[in-house]
Design a protein around this motif. Structure first.
Motif, PDB file in Angstrom:
ATOM      1  N   ILE A  60     -49.676   2.389 -60.362  1.00 17.56           N
ATOM      2  CA  ILE A  60     -49.902   3.503 -61.022  1.00 17.56           C
ATOM      3  C   ILE A  60     -48.330   4.317 -60.935  1.00 17.56           C
ATOM      4  O   ILE A  60     -48.206   5.258 -61.584  1.00 17.56           O
ATOM      5  CB  ILE A  60     -50.886   4.575 -60.601  1.00 17.56           C
ATOM      6  N   ALA A  61     -47.676   3.822 -59.589  1.00 22.23           N
ATOM      7  CA  ALA A  61     -46.393   4.558 -59.678  1.00 22.23           C
ATOM      8  C   ALA A  61     -45.279   3.999 -60.116  1.00 22.23           C
ATOM      9  O   ALA A  61     -44.039   4.544 -59.952  1.00 22.23           O
ATOM     10  CB  ALA A  61     -46.139   4.677 -57.911  1.00 22.23           C
ATOM     11  N   ASP A  62     -45.448   3.009 -61.183  1.00 22.09           N
ATOM     12  CA  ASP A  62     -44.340   2.339 -61.753  1.00 22.09           C
ATOM     13  C   ASP A  62     -44.465   2.932 -63.005  1.00 22.09           C
ATOM     14  O   ASP A  62     -45.096   2.604 -64.017  1.00 22.09           O
ATOM     15  CB  ASP A  62     -44.816   0.612 -61.744  1.00 22.09           C
ATOM     16  N   GLU A  63     -43.570   3.916 -63.373  1.00 23.22           N
ATOM     17  CA  GLU A  63     -43.436   4.735 -64.662  1.00 23.22           C
ATOM     18  C   GLU A  63     -43.347   3.970 -65.993  1.00 23.22           C
ATOM     19  O   GLU A  63     -44.050   4.196 -66.775  1.00 23.22           O
ATOM     20  CB  GLU A  63     -42.399   5.909 -64.344  1.00 23.22           C
ATOM     21  N   ALA A  64     -42.463   3.150 -65.837  1.00 20.97           N
ATOM     22  CA  ALA A  64     -42.327   2.329 -67.110  1.00 20.97           C
ATOM     23  C   ALA A  64     -43.452   1.542 -67.357  1.00 20.97           C
ATOM     24  O   ALA A  64     -43.768   1.397 -68.459  1.00 20.97           O
ATOM     25  CB  ALA A  64     -40.976   1.184 -66.716  1.00 20.97           C
ATOM     26  N   PHE A  65     -43.884   0.871 -66.431  1.00 21.59           N
ATOM     27  CA  PHE A  65     -45.356  -0.011 -66.748  1.00 21.59           C
ATOM     28  C   PHE A  65     -46.359   0.890 -67.112  1.00 21.59           C
ATOM     29  O   PHE A  65     -47.184   0.725 -68.148  1.00 21.59           O
ATOM     30  CB  PHE A  65     -45.555  -0.575 -65.357  1.00 21.59           C
ATOM     31  N   VAL A  66     -46.412   2.069 -66.592  1.00 20.34           N
ATOM     32  CA  VAL A  66     -47.641   3.148 -66.971  1.00 20.34           C
ATOM     33  C   VAL A  66     -47.536   3.482 -68.527  1.00 20.34           C
ATOM     34  O   VAL A  66     -48.382   3.461 -69.299  1.00 20.34           O
ATOM     35  CB  VAL A  66     -47.722   4.296 -65.961  1.00 20.34           C
ATOM     36  N   THR A  67     -46.301   3.983 -68.682  1.00 18.28           N
ATOM     37  CA  THR A  67     -46.117   4.342 -70.203  1.00 18.28           C
ATOM     38  C   THR A  67     -46.136   3.436 -71.093  1.00 18.28           C
ATOM     39  O   THR A  67     -46.605   3.850 -72.217  1.00 18.28           O
ATOM     40  CB  THR A  67     -44.462   4.831 -70.097  1.00 18.28           C
ATOM     41  N   GLU A  68     -45.870   2.179 -71.048  1.00 18.08           N
ATOM     42  CA  GLU A  68     -45.936   1.048 -71.767  1.00 18.08           C
ATOM     43  C   GLU A  68     -47.495   0.876 -71.930  1.00 18.08           C
ATOM     44  O   GLU A  68     -47.862   0.537 -73.102  1.00 18.08           O
ATOM     45  CB  GLU A  68     -45.342  -0.103 -71.170  1.00 18.08           C
ATOM     46  N   LEU A  69     -48.368   0.839 -70.933  1.00 15.44           N
ATOM     47  CA  LEU A  69     -49.760   0.740 -70.879  1.00 15.44           C
ATOM     48  C   LEU A  69     -50.444   1.874 -71.978  1.00 15.44           C
ATOM     49  O   LEU A  69     -51.112   1.680 -72.872  1.00 15.44           O
ATOM     50  CB  LEU A  69     -50.540   0.839 -69.674  1.00 15.44           C
ATOM     51  N   PHE A  70     -49.830   2.879 -71.656  1.00 13.14           N
ATOM     52  CA  PHE A  70     -50.492   4.174 -72.495  1.00 13.14           C
ATOM     53  C   PHE A  70     -50.002   3.900 -74.287  1.00 13.14           C
ATOM     54  O   PHE A  70     -50.651   4.191 -75.163  1.00 13.14           O
ATOM     55  CB  PHE A  70     -50.037   5.544 -72.117  1.00 13.14           C
ATOM     56  N   LYS A  71     -48.731   3.640 -74.335  1.00  8.41           N
ATOM     57  CA  LYS A  71     -48.211   3.131 -75.686  1.00  8.41           C
ATOM     58  C   LYS A  71     -49.000   2.334 -76.365  1.00  8.41           C
ATOM     59  O   LYS A  71     -49.333   2.249 -77.595  1.00  8.41           O
ATOM     60  CB  LYS A  71     -46.768   2.826 -75.580  1.00  8.41           C
ATOM     61  N   LYS A  72     -49.248   1.054 -75.455  1.00 11.35           N
ATOM     62  CA  LYS A  72     -50.084   0.073 -76.292  1.00 11.35           C
ATOM     63  C   LYS A  72     -51.438   0.331 -76.779  1.00 11.35           C
ATOM     64  O   LYS A  72     -51.867  -0.125 -77.560  1.00 11.35           O
ATOM     65  CB  LYS A  72     -50.071  -1.048 -74.873  1.00 11.35           C
ATOM     66  N   HIS A  73     -52.126   1.299 -76.196  1.00 12.32           N
ATOM     67  CA  HIS A  73     -53.189   1.859 -76.287  1.00 12.32           C
ATOM     68  C   HIS A  73     -53.328   2.963 -77.160  1.00 12.32           C
ATOM     69  O   HIS A  73     -54.285   3.560 -77.666  1.00 12.32           O
ATOM     70  CB  HIS A  73     -54.326   2.115 -75.194  1.00 12.32           C
ATOM     71  N   LYS A  74     -52.089   3.264 -77.881  1.00  8.58           N
ATOM     72  CA  LYS A  74     -52.155   4.767 -78.643  1.00  8.58           C
ATOM     73  C   LYS A  74     -52.903   4.643 -79.837  1.00  8.58           C
ATOM     74  O   LYS A  74     -53.132   5.572 -80.514  1.00  8.58           O
ATOM     75  CB  LYS A  74     -50.824   5.250 -78.689  1.00  8.58           C
TER      76      LYS A  74
END
Ligand code: NAD
Ligand code: TYD
Length: 340
Positions: A60-74
């Motif tokens: 959860i502290a890996d910003e690039a990873f978390v952003t990608e995850l939210f984008k993937k589910h948009k």
């Protein structure tokens, strides 16, 4: 409902997923978990193949990873985020606090920022009674308006996360909710915490290390009662509010230790008083009147039967905690998910 739930390979998160999928047939859950030492995919036995459940390994502290995850589910967006992911053990925060700051504070901020930016409707921050500090004997139980006064790096980091959730509501009008629960017990709790550590030690006829004089008081709640309360807050809570969750079971550690010995038929000679934990909070007690009055929640499991059920689970699932104590559970999953 499609929910991003973080930290579900740990104790409470795994019980929460099981609770939610049993209760709501139309819910879908994405579990984001880093698989730290406390994350164990075995906690989700029987759920991995449920089409309503998906596991994503990540930090959860890996910003690039978390952003990608939210984008993937948009295009099929999350309706809510429930954040359990945390470094959760006070003793480890005494040994070194860096991971507590990173995960509990920075990780929560990255989740809040992304959830708001991607227009996820609700954000539930899972917090703890420990943010209120310690009570003296006879003082009234913590309410939601008790002054915040954390005493450990763990509780200070959880407090900071709460303040961020509050700030997102106050500043941006984002729908955040904070739940503060007392000490949980039940199946799948990592055997570094009092109940599973003591039960598993006693089952191996080993001593149990009681800190200090053993007169510290904790307020115990069965994990399913906690899950039910979170589910209600998720559905009906008021944005920006804090909800205390407790079951009014105040017990001194030594009294609890003796109950465990009695249940397991072990002698009191296995009690070993050891050096006290630095900064050890003397007493916690929760007043849950607000969640009772607003959402109709009340704990259902009484301590005697919850404890009996829990002890039975650790007896019947000896292979589960033995693999943790020997470190075997880490090796098994590293084959699939790489080094931790
Ligand atoms: P736990 O230590 O058993 O599980 C924590 C989980 O979070 C693990 O699966 C771990 O792999 C994961 N995690 C840790 N860092 C991560 C990161 N950076 N990214 C993604 N995943 C990460 O903890 P628990 O006892 O189940 O507690 C869960 C939550 O409930 C915590 O936020 C804790 O503060 C809170 N809480 C616990 C209690 C209690 O009695 N255990 C009481 C009140 C509140
Ligand atoms: P713990 O399960 O670590 O939860 P918390 O510190 O979050 O309340 O500890 C519960 C209580 O038991 C706490 O007062 C510390 C005490 N304790 C011991 O006496 N011996 C132990 O080995 C452990 C792990 C805890």
């Amino acid at each position: 409902m499609k929910i991003l739930v973080t930290g579900c390979c740990g104790f409470i998160g795994s019980n929460f997923v099981r609770y939610l999928l049993n209760k709501h047939k139309d819910y879908r859950i994405v579990n984001l978990d880093k698989l730290t030492y406390a994350g164990n995919l075995e906690n989700l036995r029987g759920i991995e193949d449920d089409p309503r459940y998906e596991f994503v390994r990540g930090d959860i502290a890996d910003e690039a990873f978390v952003t990608e995850l939210f984008k993937k589910h948009k295009d099929d967006n999350f309706d809510a985020v429930v954040n359990f992911a945390a470094e959760s053990h006070v003793d480890r925060s005494i040994m070194g606090g860096d991971e507590f700051i990173r995960t509990n504070i920075e990780g929560t901020h990255i989740l809040l920022k992304n959830a708001m930016h991607h227009e996820v409707g609700r954000f539930v921050q899972i917090s703890t009674d420990e943010v209120y500090g310690a009570l003296k004997p006879g003082e009234p139980a913590f309410t939601e308006t008790t002054r915040i006064a954390p005493n450990s790096v763990y509780s200070a980091s959880k407090t900071a996360a709460d303040m961020l959730a509050r700030a997102y509501f106050k500043t941006h009008g984002y729908s955040t909710f904070i739940t503060r629960c007392s000490n949980n017990y039940g199946p799948y709790q990592f055997p570094e915490k009092l109940i599973p550590l003591f039960v598993s030690n006693l089952l191996e006829d080993r001593e149990v290390p009681v800190y200090g004089d053993g007169m510290q008081i904790r307020d115990w709640i069965y994990v399913d009662d906690h899950s039910e309360a979170i589910d209600l807050v998720l559905q009906k809570g008021r944005p920006g509010e804090v909800y205390n969750i407790g079951a009014e079971n105040e017990i001194a550690n030594i009294e609890l230790t003796k109950m465990l010995l009695k249940h397991l038929g072990k002698p009191e000679s296995l009690i070993k008083y050891v050096k006290d934990r630095p900064g050890h909070d003397r007493r916690y007690a929760m007043n849950s009147a607000k969640i009772h009055e607003e959402l109709g929640w009340k704990a259902k499991v009484d301590f005697e039967s919850g404890l009996e059920r829990t002890i039975k689970w650790y007896i019947e699932n000896r292979d589960w905690w033995e693999r943790i104590k020997t470190g075997e559970y880490l090796k098994y999953y590293d084959r699939w998910y790489g080094d931790r």
